[in-house]
Design an enzyme around this catalytic site. Structure first.
Site, short mmCIF file in Angstrom:
data_model
loop_
_atom_site.label_atom_id
_atom_site.label_comp_id
_atom_site.label_asym_id
_atom_site.label_seq_id
_atom_site.Cartn_x
_atom_site.Cartn_y
_atom_site.Cartn_z
CB VAL A 27 -0.97 0.00 1.21
CG1 VAL A 27 -1.60 1.38 1.40
CG2 VAL A 27 -2.05 -1.05 1.02
CG ASN B 265 0.96 0.31 -5.50
OD1 ASN B 265 0.96 0.38 -6.72
ND2 ASN B 265 1.40 -0.77 -4.86
CD GLU B 266 -2.70 5.07 -1.24
OE1 GLU B 266 -2.69 6.29 -1.51
OE2 GLU B 266 -3.71 4.35 -1.38
CB SER B 267 3.59 7.87 -0.42
OG SER B 267 4.25 6.83 0.31
CE1 TYR C 139 -3.53 2.23 -3.91
CE2 TYR C 139 -5.39 0.86 -3.27
CZ TYR C 139 -4.27 1.59 -2.94
OH TYR C 139 -3.88 1.68 -1.62
#
Length: 199
Positions: free
Chosen positions: A66, A69-71, A177
């Protein structure tokens, strides 16, 4: 003249062979576990991720996927919608988590603190896991698109908690995502499961 051209061509062969060998070697090196861990599936903040995934009983391989992929592991990341930090938590979500976990004096700017962001993010993943009956597709879709949105999809399309068709997710961004996070989770597990005890 013809002899010279033939000599030039034969002189190129060793160079082309060396280039071919280097390309093949590079391909195989890139696909080694070492190269993948070093250049693709790095694991910054490993201690914090393991600490809070253990505390809230969530999959650490999912948590790190997570964050990737998020930051991209940038602690000061901020989205166009205002999500902050490693796990891209919205300020209002952060305030709700702070209240739910008895965290005093919460301020939105605290979400750029890596350890706090990971703690809140792991708590939120556990909350979504319980809310969506451990269905990873639904919980990740909710992490990306919002819990209310996913509940509306469940009503509209008749999805149950056994939902398993990622291609049926109506938002392109959310569909991609979910696929990326689950793929990265599997890669992290493959690469790091044997060293898990070291954290």
């Amino acid at each position: 003249m013809k002899k010279r051209q033939k000599g030039k061509r034969s002189g190129c062969l060793p160079f082309l062979l060396v280039l071919l060998v280097l390309c093949v070697a590079g391909y195989f090196f890139w696909h080694t576990d070492y190269a993948q861990k070093r250049f693709v599936y790095t694991w910054p903040y490993a201690a914090e991720i393991h600490k809070y995934s253990a505390q809230y009983r969530v999959d650490p391989f999912l948590a790190v996927a997570v964050i990737k992929n998020e930051s991209g592991f940038k602690p000061d990341a901020e989205s166009k919608t205002g999500a902050l930090g490693l796990m891209q938590i919205m300020p209002e979500t952060g305030a709700w988590i702070a209240k739910s976990t008895d965290f005093p004096n919460f301020k939105a700017k605290m979400l750029i603190l890596p350890e706090l962001n990971i703690k809140f993010g792991c708590w939120y993943l556990k909350e979504l896991e319980e809310e969506f009956s451990s269905n990873e597709i639904l919980m990740l879709a909710a992490y990306n698109a919002g819990r209310g949105t996913v509940k509306n999809w469940m009503k509209e399309y008749g999805w149950g908690f056994d939902f398993g068709d990622i291609s049926a997710i109506p938002f392109d961004d959310t569909r991609n995502y979910v696929r990326k996070v689950l793929n990265d989770r599997d890669s992290y597990e493959h690469l790091y499961k044997n060293s898990f005890k070291d954290f």
